[in-house]
Design an enzyme around this catalytic site. Structure first.
Site, PDB file in Angstrom:
ATOM      1  N   THR A  39       0.827  -1.218   0.000  1.00 45.76           N
ATOM      2  CA  THR A  39       0.000   0.000   0.000  1.00 45.76           C
ATOM      3  C   THR A  39       0.848   1.248   0.000  1.00 45.76           C
ATOM      4  O   THR A  39       0.480   2.262  -0.591  1.00 45.76           O
ATOM      5  CB  THR A  39      -0.915  -0.006   1.235  1.00 45.76           C
ATOM      6  OG1 THR A  39      -1.849  -1.064   1.092  1.00 45.76           O
ATOM      7  CG2 THR A  39      -1.660   1.301   1.397  1.00 45.76           C
ATOM      8  N   TYR A  53      -8.219   0.645  -3.358  1.00 40.63           N
ATOM      9  CA  TYR A  53      -7.131   1.264  -4.143  1.00 40.63           C
ATOM     10  C   TYR A  53      -6.301   0.133  -4.753  1.00 40.63           C
ATOM     11  O   TYR A  53      -6.528  -1.052  -4.474  1.00 40.63           O
ATOM     12  CB  TYR A  53      -6.249   2.142  -3.243  1.00 40.63           C
ATOM     13  CG  TYR A  53      -5.715   1.391  -2.052  1.00 40.63           C
ATOM     14  CD1 TYR A  53      -6.398   1.414  -0.833  1.00 40.63           C
ATOM     15  CD2 TYR A  53      -4.580   0.592  -2.138  1.00 40.63           C
ATOM     16  CE1 TYR A  53      -5.951   0.686   0.257  1.00 40.63           C
ATOM     17  CE2 TYR A  53      -4.130  -0.144  -1.050  1.00 40.63           C
ATOM     18  CZ  TYR A  53      -4.835  -0.086   0.138  1.00 40.63           C
ATOM     19  OH  TYR A  53      -4.396  -0.831   1.213  1.00 40.63           O
ATOM     20  N   THR A 119       1.631  -4.389   4.225  1.00 41.72           N
ATOM     21  CA  THR A 119       1.473  -4.647   5.669  1.00 41.72           C
ATOM     22  C   THR A 119       0.994  -6.063   5.952  1.00 41.72           C
ATOM     23  O   THR A 119       1.158  -6.555   7.057  1.00 41.72           O
ATOM     24  CB  THR A 119       0.449  -3.667   6.264  1.00 41.72           C
ATOM     25  OG1 THR A 119      -0.797  -3.831   5.576  1.00 41.72           O
ATOM     26  CG2 THR A 119       0.935  -2.241   6.159  1.00 41.72           C
ATOM     27  N   ASP A 120       0.392  -6.737   4.949  1.00 37.92           N
ATOM     28  CA  ASP A 120      -0.196  -8.060   5.231  1.00 37.92           C
ATOM     29  C   ASP A 120       0.827  -9.071   5.725  1.00 37.92           C
ATOM     30  O   ASP A 120       0.556  -9.819   6.656  1.00 37.92           O
ATOM     31  CB  ASP A 120      -0.890  -8.624   3.978  1.00 37.92           C
ATOM     32  CG  ASP A 120      -2.199  -7.914   3.692  1.00 37.92           C
ATOM     33  OD1 ASP A 120      -2.447  -6.879   4.331  1.00 37.92           O
ATOM     34  OD2 ASP A 120      -2.961  -8.372   2.825  1.00 37.92           O
ATOM     35  N   LYS A 192       0.313  -7.643  12.945  1.00 39.02           N
ATOM     36  CA  LYS A 192      -0.779  -6.796  12.438  1.00 39.02           C
ATOM     37  C   LYS A 192      -2.061  -7.217  13.150  1.00 39.02           C
ATOM     38  O   LYS A 192      -2.455  -8.386  13.098  1.00 39.02           O
ATOM     39  CB  LYS A 192      -0.911  -6.942  10.920  1.00 39.02           C
ATOM     40  CG  LYS A 192      -1.953  -6.012  10.286  1.00 39.02           C
ATOM     41  CD  LYS A 192      -1.920  -6.093   8.769  1.00 39.02           C
ATOM     42  CE  LYS A 192      -2.938  -5.113   8.140  1.00 39.02           C
ATOM     43  NZ  LYS A 192      -2.912  -5.158   6.652  1.00 39.02           N
ATOM     44  N   GLU A 313      -1.112 -28.554  27.102  1.00 40.92           N
ATOM     45  CA  GLU A 313      -2.350 -29.105  26.522  1.00 40.92           C
ATOM     46  C   GLU A 313      -2.092 -30.354  25.675  1.00 40.92           C
ATOM     47  O   GLU A 313      -3.000 -30.886  25.043  1.00 40.92           O
ATOM     48  CB  GLU A 313      -3.018 -28.035  25.646  1.00 40.92           C
ATOM     49  CG  GLU A 313      -3.683 -26.944  26.449  1.00 40.92           C
ATOM     50  CD  GLU A 313      -4.851 -27.462  27.282  1.00 40.92           C
ATOM     51  OE1 GLU A 313      -5.043 -26.951  28.391  1.00 40.92           O
ATOM     52  OE2 GLU A 313      -5.526 -28.411  26.837  1.00 40.92           O
TER      53      GLU A 313
END
Ligand code: DAS
Length: 356
Positions: A39, A53, A119-120, A192, A313
């Protein structure tokens, strides 16, 4: 005669003054910007287009030209490594990027590197580099949540501050950074957290390393886990990385995606379990089949933060699982890929998860 001598004295005085001034003002650092897309290189149709965009359209020389203030704080050079939206990041680009960063930082005339990135998967590339960069010079990953064409675009100031950070002496030796929204995060712990806001990057477990105030980076903590020059991983001779898949757990899961990962040739599987990395009873046939084929299984959690306790666990000792410590699934995958370039021993890999 006296006029000539006077002229020589004045000339000498001016030369000495210029030399003194040059000595006082430190030379600007040389920072290389490696662009990969995202971006921060995106463009929208109107100034209010912050969704819908196009990412990865502005080339690195325009990114630099759009922030003329960069020239005040560093000598800049730029290279286009890729031009992609980072959800499409590949292991090939990671290896190309890592090798280029190491080449550049080995040069005496390069003080730091900034990587512009979507950013992903920014946190993934940052953590990968945190484990394979062989220099203590600053490496800073930066993106933006709004394209450069948007009102109050966050990219230009993020880039400006990233360049300052990459050229800052106090940033050396602290590992790879993510610089977003005035905040300096360490590569290991940042993630993120919000799909569409500028304050999306957080380090939920331990907090950011520092912040920017004006043009100045201020550090409040330092990463303790090993990174960069203290890392045992090296990409120099690597052309690919071992295949590791992540499987997401949910109510009713029968282990179908574990079988699929095994069929696809995975050498490692990261299980994004519920809670403290839990594996359902119904998954165990698939899990045991994977283990029988020598596939390393790492227990992480879909929860997003907290430590996965060994033998909590699940009986890790009995099955030979590796507990991911506090790494989220996407970061556990990166460490497991690199670990598998060195060993297939679960105990040795567990040591690595407690080291990095
Ligand atoms: N698609 C997203 C990416 O490239 C856009 C962004 O950078 O946020 O990661």
């Amino acid at each position: 005669m006296t006029k000539r001598i006077l002229g020589i004295i004045i000339a000498l005085f001016l030369v000495l003054q210029a030399a003194a001034f040059a000595a006082e003002t430190p030379a600007k650092p040389h920072v290389v910007i490696l662009a990969t897309g995202g971006t921060i290189a995106g463009a929208g149709v109107t100034s209010t287009t912050t969704v819908g965009y196009t990412a990865a359209v502005t080339p690195v020389d325009k990114l630099i030209a759009n922030v003329p203030e960069l020239a005040k704080v560093a000598t800049i050079s730029g290279e286009q490594v890729s031009q992609i939206a980072s959800e499409s990041m590949t292991m090939e680009i990671w290896l190309k990027l890592a090798k280029r960063v190491n080449q550049l930082l080995a040069r005496d005339d390069v003080n730091g590197v900034v990587i512009t990135h979507g950013t992903d998967t920014l946190e993934e590339t940052a953590y990968f580099l945190n484990l394979v960069v062989k220099s203590d010079k600053p490496v800073v990953l930066v993106g933006s949540m709004r394209p450069g064409t948007a009102m109050s675009a966050d990219g230009p100031l993020n880039l400006y501050r990233s360049v300052i950070l990459a050229g800052a002496r106090e940033a050396a030796g602290k590992g790879v950074f993510v610089m977003m929204n005035d905040t300096i995060h360490g590569a290991r712990d940042v993630t993120k957290t919000i799909t569409d806001r500028v304050d999306t990057f957080r380090s939920p477990e331990v907090g950011a390393l520092g912040v920017f105030t004006g043009d100045r980076p201020v550090f409040y903590r330092q990463a303790l886990r090993k990174h960069t020059v203290d890392s045992e991983f090296d990409v120099t001779g690597l052309a690919t990385l071992p295949r590791v898949d992540i499987v997401y757990h949910y109510a009713g899961n029968q282990g179908t995606m574990i079988d699929a990962a095994v069929a696809a040739g995975a050498k490692g599987i990261v299980h994004a379990g519920t809670g403290n990395g839990s594996i359902a009873k119904a998954e165990y046939p698939a899990v045991e089949n994977a283990l029988k084929q020598g596939i390393i299984v790492v227990r992480s959690s879909r929860v997003g933060s907290g430590i996965i306790a060994r033998n909590g666990e699940a009986d890790d000792d009995k099955y030979g699982f590796v507990a991911a410590d506090s790494l989220n699934p996407q970061k556990a995958r990166i460490l497991l890929m690199l670990a598998l370039t060195k060993t297939n021993d679960a105990k040795e890999i567990q040591r690595m998860f407690w080291t990095y």
